[in-house]
Design a protein around this motif. Structure first.
Motif, PDB file in Angstrom:
ATOM      1  N   PRO A   1      50.980  79.141 -10.813  1.00  0.00           N
ATOM      2  CA  PRO A   1      51.283  78.142  -9.736  1.00  0.00           C
ATOM      3  C   PRO A   1      51.848  77.054  -9.972  1.00  0.00           C
ATOM      4  CG  PRO A   1      49.018  78.889 -10.607  1.00  0.00           C
ATOM      5  CD  PRO A   1      49.719  79.307 -11.546  1.00  0.00           C
ATOM      6  N   GLU A   2      52.293  76.339  -9.139  1.00  0.00           N
ATOM      7  CA  GLU A   2      52.377  74.684  -9.708  1.00  0.00           C
ATOM      8  C   GLU A   2      51.699  74.112 -10.062  1.00  0.00           C
ATOM      9  OE1 GLU A   2      54.582  72.851  -6.155  1.00  0.00           O
ATOM     10  OE2 GLU A   2      55.623  74.680  -5.205  1.00  0.00           O
ATOM     11  N   ARG A   3      50.520  74.264  -9.542  1.00  0.00           N
ATOM     12  CA  ARG A   3      49.591  74.136 -10.440  1.00  0.00           C
ATOM     13  C   ARG A   3      48.159  74.287 -11.212  1.00  0.00           C
ATOM     14  NH1 ARG A   3      49.799  68.181  -8.300  1.00  0.00           N
ATOM     15  NH2 ARG A   3      49.885  67.679  -6.516  1.00  0.00           N
TER      16      ARG A   3
ATOM     17  N   GLN B   1      45.696  71.884 -18.646  1.00  0.00           N
ATOM     18  CA  GLN B   1      46.418  71.233 -18.555  1.00  0.00           C
ATOM     19  C   GLN B   1      45.539  69.025 -18.415  1.00  0.00           C
ATOM     20  OE1 GLN B   1      48.749  71.118 -14.600  1.00  0.00           O
ATOM     21  NE2 GLN B   1      50.409  69.852 -15.641  1.00  0.00           N
TER      22      GLN B   1
ATOM     23  N   ILE C   1      55.622  69.269 -19.402  1.00  0.00           N
ATOM     24  CA  ILE C   1      56.232  69.162 -17.741  1.00  0.00           C
ATOM     25  C   ILE C   1      56.889  68.155 -16.914  1.00  0.00           C
ATOM     26  CG2 ILE C   1      54.920  69.156 -15.555  1.00  0.00           C
ATOM     27  CD1 ILE C   1      55.784  72.552 -18.091  1.00  0.00           C
TER      28      ILE C   1
END
Length: 139
Positions: free
Chosen positions: A30-32, A71, A115
């Motif tokens: 997923p994006e997050r 992250q 990123i």
């Protein structure tokens, strides 16, 4: 009725879902990434089975994979904690309630992924070997 392979993978997913990280199965990244980390269980490869005769039984050493991702600024410590929690979850029930003969994780090979415009990711594929037997390679 689910196959032996699907039953085992679903049980592994359920066991990993007890962890504080978000656990998905077969999904895209997923994006997050959630603060507690992200685990994506990949079905992997059952490989070539060994067989025994009379009765005919197929013995698999199925290599599934857990994609572990964290992250943020403290990603090294978070990644270490996430890997340790995966190890503890697997060690807590190495037969997945009697569905497998044995389950064992292999060491991860982590990578840092930059990123653009966001905090870097730390990720690894963690191979998990599932030892099980079935009377039908499709069942």
């Amino acid at each position: 009725m689910p196959t032996t392979r699907e039953t085992i993978l679903a049980a592994l997913h359920a066991q990993l879902s007890m962890l504080p990280a978000t656990v998905l199965r077969g999904e895209v990244l997923p994006e997050r990434v959630p603060a507690a980390g992200l685990l994506i269980l990949r079905d992997g490869d059952p490989g070539e089975p060994e067989t025994t005769l009379s009765p005919l039984i197929y013995h698999y050493q199925h290599r599934a994979e857990i994609e572990a991702v964290v992250q943020g600024a403290g990603r090294d410590a978070a990644f270490d904690a996430l890997c340790a929690s995966i190890g503890a979850a697997i060690a807590g029930d190495r037969t997945l309630g009697g569905l497998c003969d044995w389950i064992e994780a292999e060491a991860p090979q982590p990578v840092d992924l930059p990123i653009e415009g966001a905090a870097a990711l730390k990720a690894a594929m963690i191979p998990v070997v599932l030892h099980y037997s079935t009377a039908d390679p499709l069942g």
